[in-house]
Design a protein around this motif. Structure first.
Motif, mmCIF file in Angstrom:
data_model
loop_
_atom_site.group_PDB
_atom_site.id
_atom_site.type_symbol
_atom_site.label_atom_id
_atom_site.label_comp_id
_atom_site.label_asym_id
_atom_site.label_seq_id
_atom_site.Cartn_x
_atom_site.Cartn_y
_atom_site.Cartn_z
ATOM 1 N N GLN A 138 0.598 -1.199 -0.116
ATOM 2 C CA GLN A 138 0.108 -0.136 0.157
ATOM 3 C C GLN A 138 0.905 1.356 -0.087
ATOM 4 O OE1 GLN A 138 -3.313 -0.042 -0.325
ATOM 5 N NE2 GLN A 138 -3.120 -2.565 -0.453
ATOM 6 N N ILE A 139 1.867 1.218 0.783
ATOM 7 C CA ILE A 139 2.827 2.343 0.705
ATOM 8 C C ILE A 139 3.903 2.250 -0.441
ATOM 9 C CG2 ILE A 139 4.148 3.970 2.078
ATOM 10 C CD1 ILE A 139 2.591 2.922 4.636
ATOM 11 N N GLY A 140 4.333 1.292 -0.703
ATOM 12 C CA GLY A 140 5.151 1.472 -1.755
ATOM 13 C C GLY A 140 6.512 1.150 -1.350
ATOM 14 N N LEU A 141 6.961 0.514 -0.271
ATOM 15 C CA LEU A 141 8.257 0.617 0.412
ATOM 16 C C LEU A 141 8.913 -0.824 0.355
ATOM 17 C CD1 LEU A 141 7.842 2.680 3.711
ATOM 18 C CD2 LEU A 141 8.178 3.395 1.232
ATOM 19 N N LYS A 142 10.273 -0.937 0.432
ATOM 20 C CA LYS A 142 10.809 -2.061 0.138
ATOM 21 C C LYS A 142 12.319 -2.094 0.858
ATOM 22 C CE LYS A 142 13.010 -1.163 -4.255
ATOM 23 N NZ LYS A 142 13.183 -1.414 -5.551
ATOM 24 N N VAL A 143 12.673 -3.420 1.285
ATOM 25 C CA VAL A 143 14.041 -3.399 1.819
ATOM 26 C C VAL A 143 14.966 -3.585 0.863
ATOM 27 C CG1 VAL A 143 15.384 -4.745 3.637
ATOM 28 C CG2 VAL A 143 13.092 -3.956 4.148
ATOM 29 N N ILE A 144 16.056 -3.191 0.873
ATOM 30 C CA ILE A 144 17.325 -3.228 0.083
ATOM 31 C C ILE A 144 18.525 -3.567 0.803
ATOM 32 C CG2 ILE A 144 16.531 -2.109 -1.858
ATOM 33 C CD1 ILE A 144 18.467 0.024 -1.170
ATOM 34 N N LYS A 145 19.457 -4.258 0.286
ATOM 35 C CA LYS A 145 20.803 -4.445 1.087
ATOM 36 C C LYS A 145 21.844 -3.920 0.418
ATOM 37 C CE LYS A 145 18.699 -6.554 4.512
ATOM 38 N NZ LYS A 145 18.995 -7.904 4.640
ATOM 39 N N LEU A 146 22.867 -3.058 1.009
ATOM 40 C CA LEU A 146 23.818 -2.423 0.322
ATOM 41 C C LEU A 146 25.168 -2.980 -0.039
ATOM 42 C CD1 LEU A 146 23.148 1.164 2.013
ATOM 43 C CD2 LEU A 146 22.124 0.128 -0.150
ATOM 44 N N SER A 147 25.821 -2.739 -0.855
ATOM 45 C CA SER A 147 26.978 -3.624 -1.382
ATOM 46 C C SER A 147 27.961 -2.466 -0.846
ATOM 47 C CB SER A 147 27.286 -4.154 -2.738
ATOM 48 O OG SER A 147 26.965 -2.960 -3.499
ATOM 49 N N ASN A 148 29.254 -2.972 -0.891
ATOM 50 C CA ASN A 148 30.256 -1.801 -0.544
ATOM 51 C C ASN A 148 30.071 -0.662 -1.510
ATOM 52 O OD1 ASN A 148 31.242 -2.609 1.949
ATOM 53 N ND2 ASN A 148 32.841 -3.857 0.987
ATOM 54 N N LYS A 149 30.008 -1.345 -2.976
ATOM 55 C CA LYS A 149 29.974 -0.340 -3.979
ATOM 56 C C LYS A 149 28.874 0.522 -3.667
ATOM 57 C CE LYS A 149 30.190 -0.332 -9.186
ATOM 58 N NZ LYS A 149 30.449 -1.138 -10.200
ATOM 59 N N ASP A 150 27.554 0.126 -3.518
ATOM 60 C CA ASP A 150 26.467 1.010 -3.269
ATOM 61 C C ASP A 150 26.851 1.977 -2.199
ATOM 62 O OD1 ASP A 150 24.717 -0.320 -5.015
ATOM 63 O OD2 ASP A 150 24.190 -1.612 -3.342
ATOM 64 N N ILE A 151 27.628 1.739 -1.208
ATOM 65 C CA ILE A 151 28.062 2.476 -0.074
ATOM 66 C C ILE A 151 28.934 3.870 -0.533
ATOM 67 C CG2 ILE A 151 28.845 2.790 2.266
ATOM 68 C CD1 ILE A 151 27.648 -0.023 2.693
ATOM 69 N N SER A 152 30.059 3.448 -1.109
ATOM 70 C CA SER A 152 31.143 4.160 -1.420
ATOM 71 C C SER A 152 30.984 4.688 -2.781
ATOM 72 C CB SER A 152 32.410 3.463 -1.276
ATOM 73 O OG SER A 152 32.492 2.238 -2.197
ATOM 74 N N GLN A 153 30.497 4.197 -3.691
ATOM 75 C CA GLN A 153 30.743 4.887 -4.998
ATOM 76 C C GLN A 153 29.147 5.550 -5.249
ATOM 77 O OE1 GLN A 153 32.587 2.169 -8.075
ATOM 78 N NE2 GLN A 153 33.897 1.338 -6.516
ATOM 79 N N ARG A 154 27.927 4.673 -5.071
ATOM 80 C CA ARG A 154 27.053 5.113 -5.244
ATOM 81 C C ARG A 154 25.841 6.169 -4.511
ATOM 82 N NH1 ARG A 154 25.382 -0.797 -7.316
ATOM 83 N NH2 ARG A 154 26.488 -0.911 -9.396
ATOM 84 N N GLY A 155 27.096 6.421 -3.364
ATOM 85 C CA GLY A 155 26.387 7.362 -2.600
ATOM 86 C C GLY A 155 25.407 7.192 -1.551
ATOM 87 N N TYR A 156 25.099 5.767 -1.305
ATOM 88 C CA TYR A 156 24.281 5.408 -0.381
ATOM 89 C C TYR A 156 24.660 5.498 0.961
ATOM 90 C CZ TYR A 156 20.413 3.568 -3.430
ATOM 91 O OH TYR A 156 19.465 3.662 -4.296
ATOM 92 N N GLY A 157 25.895 5.376 1.328
ATOM 93 C CA GLY A 157 26.622 5.710 2.582
ATOM 94 C C GLY A 157 26.001 7.082 3.370
ATOM 95 N N LYS A 158 26.494 8.060 2.043
ATOM 96 C CA LYS A 158 26.018 9.498 2.851
ATOM 97 C C LYS A 158 24.532 9.324 2.872
ATOM 98 C CE LYS A 158 26.468 14.317 1.186
ATOM 99 N NZ LYS A 158 25.492 14.724 2.109
ATOM 100 N N LYS A 159 23.541 8.669 2.051
ATOM 101 C CA LYS A 159 22.380 8.882 2.036
ATOM 102 C C LYS A 159 21.738 8.170 3.581
ATOM 103 C CE LYS A 159 21.143 8.491 -2.812
ATOM 104 N NZ LYS A 159 20.619 7.549 -3.869
ATOM 105 N N VAL A 160 22.433 7.375 3.973
ATOM 106 C CA VAL A 160 22.134 6.795 5.316
ATOM 107 C C VAL A 160 22.271 7.605 6.382
ATOM 108 C CG1 VAL A 160 22.904 5.131 6.862
ATOM 109 C CG2 VAL A 160 22.396 4.342 4.639
ATOM 110 N N PHE A 161 23.480 8.497 6.293
ATOM 111 C CA PHE A 161 23.785 9.388 7.350
ATOM 112 C C PHE A 161 23.205 10.577 7.256
ATOM 113 C CE2 PHE A 161 27.293 6.239 8.084
ATOM 114 C CZ PHE A 161 27.173 6.374 9.541
ATOM 115 N N ASP A 162 22.953 11.102 6.018
ATOM 116 C CA ASP A 162 21.627 12.180 5.866
ATOM 117 C C ASP A 162 20.532 11.789 6.665
ATOM 118 O OD1 ASP A 162 23.614 13.748 4.520
ATOM 119 O OD2 ASP A 162 22.889 13.147 2.483
#
Length: 391
Positions: free
Chosen positions: A206-230
């Motif tokens: 109903q809300i359209g949310l999902k769980v994902i798992k981050l790879s090291n590439k997601d964290i360091s190169q795709r900016g997800y590490g910063k998104k988490v701390f933001d």
């Protein structure tokens, strides 16, 4: 008579110094081994982490904080330590003039504890501060809260353990309670409770949310590490004592810690726009590994830590934090975390889990654990005292 008894009975005065050289820093870092020599519940910090925290060249928090470590000596022996912190960003955010104390350790001697507190109070007054509070870290992600109950329980790498006499000294010096935190222990169920399963299905559909798992590439190169701390900055803004992490601090946390944790244990919730709206950071408990490492990576500390992280887990997990974007709070996002983590915990052999400190008056946060039949343990306290009339 033991060395400890000799120092307690010594009539030599207590001498407080500001740390200015490596030898004094060595005494500061190693004092806990003396205080906790026969305390199996104590979990040591990594010595390198303590040194880096107090090094202006390595800790970006010095850009908005004044930080001063002190040592107490008697008869040439270190008998106490403390760090004074003035977080200018936090004081501006909360419109206060607080000097924080942190990393407090001392022998069971009123003269020593008073001398340490007086040193921080006077140092804080020299900057115009009006209240001393603590134990508080530089940021909300540092260790905070003095243990006031459950001293028989083993500590964790992310929380403070202290002797039972510490809070007695605080009260004798006229400190009062400012806030308390509680930790929660749960037995990991074999199956996801029905309430979480139903709610997580609703949130996905109903809300359209999902769980994902981050790879090291997601964290360091795709900016997800910063998104988490933001997200953490946004979600934690209203919480007691919080001050937002700077971009340099975010990068440091990402580089030093986030990529080391098993990504299976960090569920990240995103919406249909792929925006990060929730995160739970958990990890296998490392208390025994930290104890075996004795605070050092070399010569063999790295092996104990690596083994615990990637090979043979302990039988418990640490649920370090949960954060949800304010506009998604109260919509059942927490159920997604539990629905995801419980099967993984079972697969990894975790029998129970313990949260980080949670404010006792945060009813919404505490109530989310109800389906798991929580046990409230390890009450922690932030003390405060006016220093405007402290001579």
């Amino acid at each position: 008579m033991s060395e400890r008894d000799t120092l307690l009975e010594s009539n030599q005065p207590v001498r407080i110094i500001k740390i200015v050289n490596k030898r004094q820093m060595d005494d500061f870092v190693r004092l806990p081994y003396y205080i906790y020599k026969n305390t199996p519940q104590y979990v040591p910090d990594m010595e390198s982490d303590v040194r880096d925290l107090l090094d202006a060249r390595k800790n970006p928090a010095f850009e908005f904080s004044d930080i001063q470590p002190f040592l107490a000596y008697r008869s040439g022996k270190a008998v106490g330590r403390i760090v004074g912190i003035i977080n200018r960003k936090a004081n501006e955010r909360w419109k206060k003039r607080d000097v924080r104390f942190s990393m407090l350790e001392f022998i069971d001697d009123a003269e020593v504890s008073k001398a340490l507190m007086d040193a921080v109070a006077q140092w804080g007054k020299s900057f115009g501060m009006e209240t001393i509070q603590g134990p508080m870290g530089i940021t909300d992600f540092d260790k905070e809260g003095m243990l006031v109950e459950d001293f028989h329980l083993t500590g964790t790498m992310s929380t403070i353990y202290n002797p039972e006499y510490y809070p007695r000294h605080m009260e004798a010096m006229g400190f009062e309670k400012e806030v308390d935190w509680l930790q929660i222990r749960i037995n990991v169920p074999e199956e996801v409770p029905a309430r979480y399963a139903r709610t997580s299905q609703y949130v996905r559909e109903q809300i359209g949310l999902k769980v994902i798992k981050l790879s090291n590439k997601d964290i360091s190169q795709r900016g997800y590490g910063k998104k988490v701390f933001d997200l953490l900055n946004e979600a934690y803004t209203p919480i007691f004592g919080f001050s937002a992490l700077s971009e340099k601090q975010e990068k440091q946390f990402v580089d030093k810690y986030l990529r080391l944790i098993d990504n299976r244990l960090i569920p990240v919730v995103v919406n249909d726009k792929e925006e990060v709206v929730g995160v739970a950071i958990t990890m296998g408990c490392m208390s025994r590994a930290m104890q075996k490492a004795h605070g050092r990576l070399l010569p063999f500390g790295w092996w104990h830590l690596a083994k615990c992280l990637w090979c043979k887990h302990e039988d418990s997990a640490e649920m370090l934090l949960i954060a949800i974007r304010p506009d998604y709070q109260g919509l059942g996002v927490n159920a997604l975390f539990f629905n995801d983590l419980i099967p993984i915990y079972n697969h990894l052999g975790f029998k129970w889990a313990e949260t980080g400190p949670q404010l006792e008056d945060n009813v919404r946060e505490l109530s989310q654990w109800k389906p798991l039949k929580p046990e409230f343990v390890k009450r922690r306290r932030c003390f405060k005292k006016s220093i405007t009339d402290n001579r």
